[in-house]
Scaffold this motif. Structure first.
Motif, mmCIF file in Angstrom:
data_model
loop_
_atom_site.group_PDB
_atom_site.id
_atom_site.type_symbol
_atom_site.label_atom_id
_atom_site.label_comp_id
_atom_site.label_asym_id
_atom_site.label_seq_id
_atom_site.Cartn_x
_atom_site.Cartn_y
_atom_site.Cartn_z
ATOM 1 N N GLY A 126 0.818 -1.212 0.000
ATOM 2 C CA GLY A 126 0.000 0.000 0.000
ATOM 3 C C GLY A 126 0.853 1.264 0.000
ATOM 4 O O GLY A 126 0.571 2.218 -0.723
ATOM 5 N N LEU A 127 1.921 1.258 0.784
ATOM 6 C CA LEU A 127 2.820 2.409 0.836
ATOM 7 C C LEU A 127 3.515 2.637 -0.497
ATOM 8 O O LEU A 127 3.604 3.776 -0.977
ATOM 9 N N VAL A 128 3.991 1.573 -1.127
ATOM 10 C CA VAL A 128 4.629 1.689 -2.444
ATOM 11 C C VAL A 128 3.622 2.221 -3.460
ATOM 12 O O VAL A 128 3.953 3.096 -4.276
ATOM 13 N N PHE A 129 2.403 1.737 -3.411
ATOM 14 C CA PHE A 129 1.374 2.211 -4.329
ATOM 15 C C PHE A 129 1.144 3.713 -4.163
ATOM 16 O O PHE A 129 1.105 4.471 -5.140
ATOM 17 N N VAL A 130 1.016 4.171 -2.919
ATOM 18 C CA VAL A 130 0.790 5.601 -2.663
ATOM 19 C C VAL A 130 1.991 6.412 -3.139
ATOM 20 O O VAL A 130 1.827 7.474 -3.761
ATOM 21 N N LEU A 131 3.211 5.940 -2.876
ATOM 22 C CA LEU A 131 4.408 6.664 -3.316
ATOM 23 C C LEU A 131 4.472 6.772 -4.835
ATOM 24 O O LEU A 131 4.819 7.828 -5.375
ATOM 25 N N VAL A 132 4.142 5.697 -5.545
ATOM 26 C CA VAL A 132 4.148 5.732 -7.009
ATOM 27 C C VAL A 132 3.087 6.701 -7.523
ATOM 28 O O VAL A 132 3.350 7.476 -8.456
ATOM 29 N N VAL A 133 1.906 6.699 -6.914
ATOM 30 C CA VAL A 133 0.844 7.608 -7.340
ATOM 31 C C VAL A 133 1.256 9.061 -7.093
ATOM 32 O O VAL A 133 1.060 9.931 -7.950
ATOM 33 N N VAL A 134 1.868 9.348 -5.931
ATOM 34 C CA VAL A 134 2.320 10.705 -5.641
ATOM 35 C C VAL A 134 3.405 11.120 -6.631
ATOM 36 O O VAL A 134 3.384 12.226 -7.175
ATOM 37 N N TRP A 135 4.362 10.227 -6.898
ATOM 38 C CA TRP A 135 5.440 10.532 -7.850
ATOM 39 C C TRP A 135 4.880 10.823 -9.241
ATOM 40 O O TRP A 135 5.243 11.823 -9.864
ATOM 41 N N LEU A 136 3.977 9.965 -9.720
ATOM 42 C CA LEU A 136 3.390 10.183 -11.044
ATOM 43 C C LEU A 136 2.536 11.445 -11.085
ATOM 44 O O LEU A 136 2.544 12.180 -12.086
ATOM 45 N N SER A 137 1.803 11.723 -10.007
ATOM 46 C CA SER A 137 0.989 12.932 -9.952
ATOM 47 C C SER A 137 1.856 14.182 -10.023
ATOM 48 O O SER A 137 1.552 15.120 -10.761
ATOM 49 N N LEU A 138 2.937 14.196 -9.252
ATOM 50 C CA LEU A 138 3.843 15.347 -9.279
ATOM 51 C C LEU A 138 4.522 15.489 -10.633
ATOM 52 O O LEU A 138 4.667 16.593 -11.155
#
Length: 157
Positions: A126-138
């Motif tokens: 879940g943490l990796v998923f959130v980090l990837v989503v934040v990275w892609l969003s930014l």
């Protein structure tokens, strides 16, 4: 002295035989809220206005929640809260909210019945998923590539 429930908006729904069924009285703020909603629904104009208000308020909360889903934070919580707002007036939302509650409770029971390493692995995924989503969003919405900046920093220091 009669023990029949009083006439008026505080009466509950009708039974199959057409006889009104008294609703269990609520206490505190819930009772005041139910009484207020019943009084509003007693007037045809109030009923329509309430449906419109509840529809718009729920739509705003759900829209903000959907916009926040990719970011870390209360995205899903806001979607469920908007669904709860809609459930005040719309039967389909009440059913969908019940479906959601059942599945969230089932998922929670399933996760808590697993061993600690499995729960930690689920948390890490879940943490990796959130980090990837934040990275892609930014990266794609603001043009900030954190990975490239970190790599450049590591190469120069």
């Amino acid at each position: 002295m009669s023990t029949e429930p009083s006439e008026g908006p505080s009466r509950g729904p009708s039974s199959a035989s057409g006889v009104a069924v008294a609703r269990k009285p609520h206490s505190g703020w819930r009772g005041r809220l139910h009484t207020t909603l019943d009084l509003i629904r007693a007037n045809p104009t109030g009923r329509v206005a309430l449906k419109i208000f509840i529809g718009i308020a729920g739509a705003i909360v759900v829209t903000v929640g959907v916009a926040l889903i990719p970011l870390p934070g209360p995205g899903w919580l806001l979607v469920i809260a908007g669904l709860g707002i809609w459930a005040v007036e719309f039967h389909w939302a009440r059913r969908l909210l019940g479906f959601t509650r059942r599945h969230v409770h089932a998922w929670t029971r399933w996760v808590t019945s697993r061993s600690l390493p499995v729960r930690l692995a689920l948390g890490a995924v879940g943490l990796v998923f959130v980090l990837v989503v934040v990275w892609l969003s930014l990266k794609y919405s603001l043009g900030i590539d954190l990975v490239a900046r970190v790599m450049r920093y590591l190469a120069t220091h």
